[in-house]
Write a protein that holds these residues in place. Structure first.
Motif, PDB file in Angstrom:
ATOM      1  N   GLU A 198       0.830  -1.204   0.000  1.00 53.12           N
ATOM      2  CA  GLU A 198       0.000   0.000   0.000  1.00 53.12           C
ATOM      3  C   GLU A 198       0.864   1.252   0.000  1.00 53.12           C
ATOM      4  O   GLU A 198       0.589   2.217  -0.718  1.00 53.12           O
ATOM      5  CB  GLU A 198      -0.962   0.003   1.204  1.00 53.12           C
ATOM      6  N   GLN A 199       1.925   1.258   0.797  1.00 58.53           N
ATOM      7  CA  GLN A 199       2.855   2.387   0.804  1.00 58.53           C
ATOM      8  C   GLN A 199       3.490   2.566  -0.573  1.00 58.53           C
ATOM      9  O   GLN A 199       3.640   3.687  -1.055  1.00 58.53           O
ATOM     10  CB  GLN A 199       3.946   2.186   1.851  1.00 58.53           C
ATOM     11  N   ALA A 200       3.852   1.455  -1.208  1.00 59.27           N
ATOM     12  CA  ALA A 200       4.477   1.512  -2.538  1.00 59.27           C
ATOM     13  C   ALA A 200       3.523   2.117  -3.558  1.00 59.27           C
ATOM     14  O   ALA A 200       3.901   3.000  -4.338  1.00 59.27           O
ATOM     15  CB  ALA A 200       4.905   0.110  -2.973  1.00 59.27           C
ATOM     16  N   LYS A 201       2.274   1.655  -3.548  1.00 63.43           N
ATOM     17  CA  LYS A 201       1.276   2.179  -4.496  1.00 63.43           C
ATOM     18  C   LYS A 201       1.056   3.670  -4.279  1.00 63.43           C
ATOM     19  O   LYS A 201       1.026   4.455  -5.223  1.00 63.43           O
ATOM     20  CB  LYS A 201      -0.060   1.432  -4.329  1.00 63.43           C
ATOM     21  N   GLN A 202       0.888   4.053  -3.010  1.00 61.44           N
ATOM     22  CA  GLN A 202       0.627   5.463  -2.691  1.00 61.44           C
ATOM     23  C   GLN A 202       1.804   6.346  -3.091  1.00 61.44           C
ATOM     24  O   GLN A 202       1.617   7.426  -3.647  1.00 61.44           O
ATOM     25  CB  GLN A 202       0.344   5.605  -1.193  1.00 61.44           C
ATOM     26  N   LEU A 203       3.035   5.902  -2.817  1.00 65.20           N
ATOM     27  CA  LEU A 203       4.211   6.682  -3.170  1.00 65.20           C
ATOM     28  C   LEU A 203       4.332   6.809  -4.688  1.00 65.20           C
ATOM     29  O   LEU A 203       4.580   7.901  -5.208  1.00 65.20           O
ATOM     30  CB  LEU A 203       5.482   6.041  -2.595  1.00 65.20           C
ATOM     31  N   HIS A 204       4.133   5.707  -5.388  1.00 74.04           N
ATOM     32  CA  HIS A 204       4.230   5.693  -6.848  1.00 74.04           C
ATOM     33  C   HIS A 204       3.245   6.696  -7.463  1.00 74.04           C
ATOM     34  O   HIS A 204       3.627   7.534  -8.283  1.00 74.04           O
ATOM     35  CB  HIS A 204       3.962   4.274  -7.358  1.00 74.04           C
ATOM     36  N   VAL A 205       1.998   6.639  -7.046  1.00 72.16           N
ATOM     37  CA  VAL A 205       0.959   7.527  -7.588  1.00 72.16           C
ATOM     38  C   VAL A 205       1.233   8.982  -7.193  1.00 72.16           C
ATOM     39  O   VAL A 205       1.154   9.888  -8.024  1.00 72.16           O
ATOM     40  CB  VAL A 205      -0.446   7.082  -7.118  1.00 72.16           C
ATOM     41  N   PHE A 206       1.580   9.201  -5.929  1.00 69.19           N
ATOM     42  CA  PHE A 206       1.834  10.553  -5.421  1.00 69.19           C
ATOM     43  C   PHE A 206       2.963  11.233  -6.202  1.00 69.19           C
ATOM     44  O   PHE A 206       2.823  12.372  -6.657  1.00 69.19           O
ATOM     45  CB  PHE A 206       2.181  10.467  -3.931  1.00 69.19           C
ATOM     46  N   LEU A 207       4.083  10.531  -6.382  1.00 69.11           N
ATOM     47  CA  LEU A 207       5.216  11.128  -7.101  1.00 69.11           C
ATOM     48  C   LEU A 207       4.908  11.298  -8.585  1.00 69.11           C
ATOM     49  O   LEU A 207       5.306  12.285  -9.193  1.00 69.11           O
ATOM     50  CB  LEU A 207       6.475  10.279  -6.907  1.00 69.11           C
ATOM     51  N   TYR A 208       4.171  10.361  -9.151  1.00 67.86           N
ATOM     52  CA  TYR A 208       3.793  10.454 -10.564  1.00 67.86           C
ATOM     53  C   TYR A 208       2.911  11.694 -10.786  1.00 67.86           C
ATOM     54  O   TYR A 208       3.104  12.441 -11.739  1.00 67.86           O
ATOM     55  CB  TYR A 208       3.074   9.171 -10.994  1.00 67.86           C
ATOM     56  N   GLN A 209       1.961  11.901  -9.888  1.00 63.63           N
ATOM     57  CA  GLN A 209       1.070  13.061 -10.000  1.00 63.63           C
ATOM     58  C   GLN A 209       1.835  14.374  -9.848  1.00 63.63           C
ATOM     59  O   GLN A 209       1.456  15.385 -10.425  1.00 63.63           O
ATOM     60  CB  GLN A 209      -0.052  12.984  -8.955  1.00 63.63           C
ATOM     61  N   ARG A 210       2.929  14.344  -9.094  1.00 65.99           N
ATOM     62  CA  ARG A 210       3.760  15.541  -8.923  1.00 65.99           C
ATOM     63  C   ARG A 210       4.754  15.706 -10.074  1.00 65.99           C
ATOM     64  O   ARG A 210       5.568  16.616 -10.053  1.00 65.99           O
ATOM     65  CB  ARG A 210       4.542  15.452  -7.600  1.00 65.99           C
ATOM     66  N   LYS A 211       4.679  14.804 -11.050  1.00 70.18           N
ATOM     67  CA  LYS A 211       5.609  14.790 -12.191  1.00 70.18           C
ATOM     68  C   LYS A 211       7.057  14.621 -11.722  1.00 70.18           C
ATOM     69  O   LYS A 211       7.987  15.191 -12.291  1.00 70.18           O
ATOM     70  CB  LYS A 211       5.444  16.042 -13.053  1.00 70.18           C
ATOM     71  N   GLN A 212       7.212  13.835 -10.643  1.00 72.85           N
ATOM     72  CA  GLN A 212       8.524  13.496 -10.078  1.00 72.85           C
ATOM     73  C   GLN A 212       8.559  11.993  -9.808  1.00 72.85           C
ATOM     74  O   GLN A 212       8.743  11.568  -8.677  1.00 72.85           O
ATOM     75  CB  GLN A 212       8.761  14.260  -8.768  1.00 72.85           C
ATOM     76  N   PRO A 213       8.340  11.168 -10.846  1.00 72.04           N
ATOM     77  CA  PRO A 213       8.199   9.735 -10.607  1.00 72.04           C
ATOM     78  C   PRO A 213       9.456   9.071 -10.049  1.00 72.04           C
ATOM     79  O   PRO A 213      10.551   9.649 -10.105  1.00 72.04           O
ATOM     80  CB  PRO A 213       7.871   9.184 -11.998  1.00 72.04           C
ATOM     81  N   ILE A 214       9.276   7.884  -9.532  1.00 75.16           N
ATOM     82  CA  ILE A 214      10.399   7.080  -9.056  1.00 75.16           C
ATOM     83  C   ILE A 214      11.245   6.704 -10.268  1.00 75.16           C
ATOM     84  O   ILE A 214      10.734   6.160 -11.242  1.00 75.16           O
ATOM     85  CB  ILE A 214       9.897   5.808  -8.337  1.00 75.16           C
ATOM     86  N   SER A 215      12.541   7.008 -10.213  1.00 73.04           N
ATOM     87  CA  SER A 215      13.443   6.688 -11.326  1.00 73.04           C
ATOM     88  C   SER A 215      13.832   5.219 -11.326  1.00 73.04           C
ATOM     89  O   SER A 215      13.904   4.587 -12.373  1.00 73.04           O
ATOM     90  CB  SER A 215      14.713   7.535 -11.246  1.00 73.04           C
ATOM     91  N   THR A 216      14.126   4.700 -10.141  1.00 70.66           N
ATOM     92  CA  THR A 216      14.505   3.296 -10.015  1.00 70.66           C
ATOM     93  C   THR A 216      14.366   2.860  -8.567  1.00 70.66           C
ATOM     94  O   THR A 216      14.247   3.690  -7.669  1.00 70.66           O
ATOM     95  CB  THR A 216      15.958   3.050 -10.517  1.00 70.66           C
TER      96      THR A 216
END
Length: 193
Positions: free
Chosen positions: A92-110
């Motif tokens: 759940e933390q992974a999903k929330q972080l992934h979506v949150f950063l994607y919405q901020r246009k700062q996605p997880i690079s790796t």
């Protein structure tokens, strides 16, 4: 901006590697463990709850960790990126972080996965318990943490793996040996950024 999640079982060397990356490349190092230890030392309500939960070898609940990390991201002024150390620990933390950063246009690079053997990790934890006096590094709590790692964190690794984001790095060596490999992964990201 390169946001990087650094994962691995307890004592894989996440904090050490993140500190080295932050120093060399200028990343912000967001260690949820450090944040919670600071809260404990300050005697806050969150800190007292964290002490009780973590000293038993358990994970802090999602409803506390997710907003805490989101707030830290929003407050960060770093333009290089953020190293996430100790988060996410549940799917759940992974999903929330992934979506949150994607919405901020700062996605997880790796997602760098420090792959350490259980034998080496236990040796490191017991040594750390002696040198730092950490209450969460006893044999009993190590067992609890392993159970949580296998049941809650392995699904996070599978989640990121399905998206092709995991970069495994062998982590049984010295911090310097492990860092050289991680450094290569990060330099590759910065070149393509």
């Amino acid at each position: 901006m390169n946001n990087i999640v650094v994962m691995g079982m307890p004592a894989a060397g996440k904090g050490t590697i993140c500190a080295m990356l932050a120093k060399e490349f200028g990343f912000a190092h967001l260690s949820t463990g450090e944040v919670l230890r600071a809260e404990r030392e300050a005697g806050t309500k969150l800190g007292l709850m964290a002490k009780r939960i973590i000293d038993a070898g358990n994970f802090m609940p999602d409803h506390i960790m997710i907003p805490m990390v989101k707030e830290a991201v929003v407050k960060s002024t770093n333009t290089v990126g953020i190293l996430f150390d100790g988060f996410p620990r549940t799917k759940e933390q992974a999903k929330q972080l992934h979506v949150f950063l994607y919405q901020r246009k700062q996605p997880i690079s790796t997602v760098i996965f420090l792959d350490v053997s259980k034998k080496v990790a236990v040796e490191r934890l017991l040594k750390r318990a002696q040198s730092e006096g950490r209450a969460d590094d006893t044999e009993e709590t190590i067992g609890n943490r392993w159970g949580h790692y296998n049941s809650k964190t392995m699904p996070v690794i599978n989640y990121f793996s399905k998206m092709g984001m995991i970069k495994p790095v062998p982590a049984d060596g010295t911090p310097e040996e492990v860092y050289e490999q991680v450094r290569g992964v990060v330099k590759g990201l910065l070149v393509t950024a």
